[in-house]
Enzyme design. Structure first.
Site, PDB file in Angstrom:
ATOM      1  N   PHE A 355       0.844  -1.189   0.000  1.00 17.19           N
ATOM      2  CA  PHE A 355       0.000   0.000   0.000  1.00 17.19           C
ATOM      3  C   PHE A 355       0.887   1.250   0.000  1.00 17.19           C
ATOM      4  O   PHE A 355       0.740   2.143   0.832  1.00 17.19           O
ATOM      5  CB  PHE A 355      -0.939   0.021   1.215  1.00 17.19           C
ATOM      6  CG  PHE A 355      -1.815  -1.192   1.347  1.00 17.19           C
ATOM      7  CD1 PHE A 355      -3.061  -1.258   0.737  1.00 17.19           C
ATOM      8  CD2 PHE A 355      -1.402  -2.288   2.096  1.00 17.19           C
ATOM      9  CE1 PHE A 355      -3.881  -2.373   0.873  1.00 17.19           C
ATOM     10  CE2 PHE A 355      -2.207  -3.412   2.241  1.00 17.19           C
ATOM     11  CZ  PHE A 355      -3.451  -3.460   1.615  1.00 17.19           C
ATOM     12  N   CYS A 468      -4.562   3.167  10.322  1.00 15.97           N
ATOM     13  CA  CYS A 468      -5.453   4.286  10.609  1.00 15.97           C
ATOM     14  C   CYS A 468      -6.781   3.797  11.179  1.00 15.97           C
ATOM     15  O   CYS A 468      -7.735   4.571  11.277  1.00 15.97           O
ATOM     16  CB  CYS A 468      -5.683   5.135   9.361  1.00 15.97           C
ATOM     17  SG  CYS A 468      -6.384   4.238   7.962  1.00 15.97           S
TER      18      CYS A 468
END
Length: 513
Positions: A355, A468
């Site tokens: 990512f 997150c």
């Protein structure tokens, strides 16, 4: 394998069990203290002595609601209340097992209650809904998030880190370099509102300042309202997206990109009004968005590039205002540094950055590793990451490892795809809120079915996972620890969004011996 970390990086594990549903107290952020203080829960308040109508607040949830219990055990969530307080609330929602209300009176106030730093924060009608914790001392906010991370790891993943990392903290104000501001011309008032939505409402808050935005942007809110008021297209401009960049060669704010969403073509008179606004406000550049994000274009050429700096690694990262970058550049610089220190890459090693986005971690890793592979789902981001790598390699002050980027759907990973990417000594994983389940599941399958490891493939000996969303981190941590042969060596909170309920975190997983 365990890294040796400086004292400033670690905290001893709290004496309170990870599954204690209580407010986490004050998190030590400076070298003068090295512990997390966890006040007692319900026993700290003499609930039996309370008069009818008063509630003892025991804890705080991640929506910044105080949590109390009635005599019959029914939970009451109270907007505006803090742990340790004795309060009354106006209950506006009732269910079988819980109620929800809003603070009306405080008999005993928490010592951690502070005056909010923004005039638009609060429980009053029209209050801004962008922040949830301004009434709580900043260090206590961090402790809430640290405990949320611990609780999620234990409740959802049955994982306890060997060591807690000291939370990463930074400026509590003027930190937010990215924001999506709603724009609404209110004909009844004859004026434009620009800002975040009101608390629990679709209406735009009537904001004159925003202390979490960079000071020049906060001071620009009223002039922006005047600008939109003056435009012919004021009824068809619903949004302004803000993306700030560093002044070239510095880490100081220098570029303020304003992306104006307009539902109809702008006339030349409106374009001239935008140009006049940019001339009057140093650093401002206008980007126009007639339709979706892929239609965003710079209105006028010849302006400074939008970019941020990672000076520790000698890296400049250009980006477009609609690209994903971290909201808080102050924290991002520290986060990148800590992640690489925790990963402890050796010069002869190969690393995969999953990512990878624009290369926020990939490019710094290229200054330390023999080879880095960045993998990202978006072809567009991969192309920009390649360009960023090429530009930085040409001016690098350090040796630069082999760097390559691949576009792939990381939510459909399989063991075979993982093996095809080749072995890597270490992984950096930085997924969106959905987490990295498919990637971690493929790794777990390879651990449980070693016959799938063809071509000499071996699992990484260390994984640094930047998250997150503590819930998806906990889910993935459970797979790594219980099915993939890893242990969680370190974990800690990252206060990327002060005054909000958003929890960012970082965790380290080492391959068990």
């Amino acid at each position: 394998m365990t890294d040796s970390l400086d004292d400033k990086d670690t905290l001893p594990t709290s004496n309170a069990p990870a599954d204690t549903e209580a407010f986490a107290g004050v998190s030590a952020a400076s070298s003068s203290s090295d512990r997390i203080v966890t006040p007692a829960g319900p026993s700290a308040v003499a609930t039996a002595a309370l008069e009818p109508g008063w509630l003892a607040v025991e804890s705080l949830d991640l929506e910044a609601q105080g949590v109390a219990r009635r005599d019959d055990g029914k939970v009451v969530f109270i907007d505006g209340a803090l742990p340790g307080e004795i309060v009354r609330a106006n209950v506006h929602r009732k269910k079988n097992n819980w109620e929800q209300g809003q603070l009306t009176d405080i008999r005993r106030e928490s010592p951690l209650r502070v005056r909010p730093g923004c005039p638009h924060f609060g429980l009053h009608a029209g209050a801004c809904g962008g922040c949830k914790m301004q009434h709580l001392h900043a260090s206590a906010q961090v402790a809430v998030k640290q405990r949320a991370l611990e609780d999620n790891l234990w409740h959802l993943g049955k994982v306890r880190p060997d060591t807690l990392l000291r939370p990463i903290e930074g400026p509590a104000w003027h930190y937010r370099y990215r924001a999506r501001l709603s724009v609404r011309y209110v004909q009844k008032k004859g004026t434009t509102l620009i800002g975040f939505h009101e608390r629990k409402s679709r209406y735009v808050a009537d904001m004159l300042v925003c202390p979490v935005l960079p000071r020049p942007v906060s001071e620009m809110l009223v002039p922006l309202r005047t600008l939109i008021d003056s435009m012919d297209a004021r009824l068809t401009c619903p949004q302004i997206e803000v993306a700030c960049g560093d002044a070239p060669g510095t880490t100081q704010l220098g570029v303020i990109a304003l992306v104006l969403r307009h539902l109809e073509p702008l006339g030349e008179a409106d374009r001239e009004r935008l140009r006049a606004f940019a001339s009057a406000h140093p650093g401002v550049q206008w980007w126009l968005q007639p339709k979706g994000p892929d239609t965003v274009r710079l209105m006028d050429e010849g302006v400074p590039p939008l970019a941020y700096e990672l000076p520790e690694f000698g890296i400049t990262m250009p980006f477009r205002p609609t690209d994903f970058t971290q909201v808080n550049p102050h924290i991002n610089r520290v986060l990148v540094s800590r992640a690489l220190r925790l990963l402890a890459v050796q010069p002869e090693e190969r690393v995969i950055d999953w990512f990878c986005g624009l290369g926020n971690f990939t490019l710094p890793l290229a200054t330390e590793a023999r080879e880095v592979l960045g993998i990202e789902g978006s072809e567009t981001l991969v192309a920009r990451a390649r360009d960023n790598a090429s530009a930085n390699r040409s001016v690098a002050r350090r040796p630069w490892g082999n760097t390559d980027f691949v576009a792939r759907n990381l939510f459909e990973m399989t063991p075979e795809m993982l093996v095809a990417d080749g072995p890597a000594d270490r992984w950096l994983v930085d997924p969106p809120r959905e987490g990295a389940f498919a990637l971690v599941k493929a790794l777990a399958d390879l651990h449980q079915q070693p016959e799938l490891r063809t071509g000499g493939w071996q699992p990484p000996k260390r994984i640094v996972y930047v998250s997150c969303n503590p819930a998806t981190l906990a889910r993935d941590a459970g797979l790594l620890v219980h099915q993939a042969g890893y242990r969680c060596s370190f974990a800690g909170a990252v206060n990327m969004f002060p005054h909000t309920a958003h929890v960012e975190s970082i965790a380290v997983f080492d391959l068990a011996d």
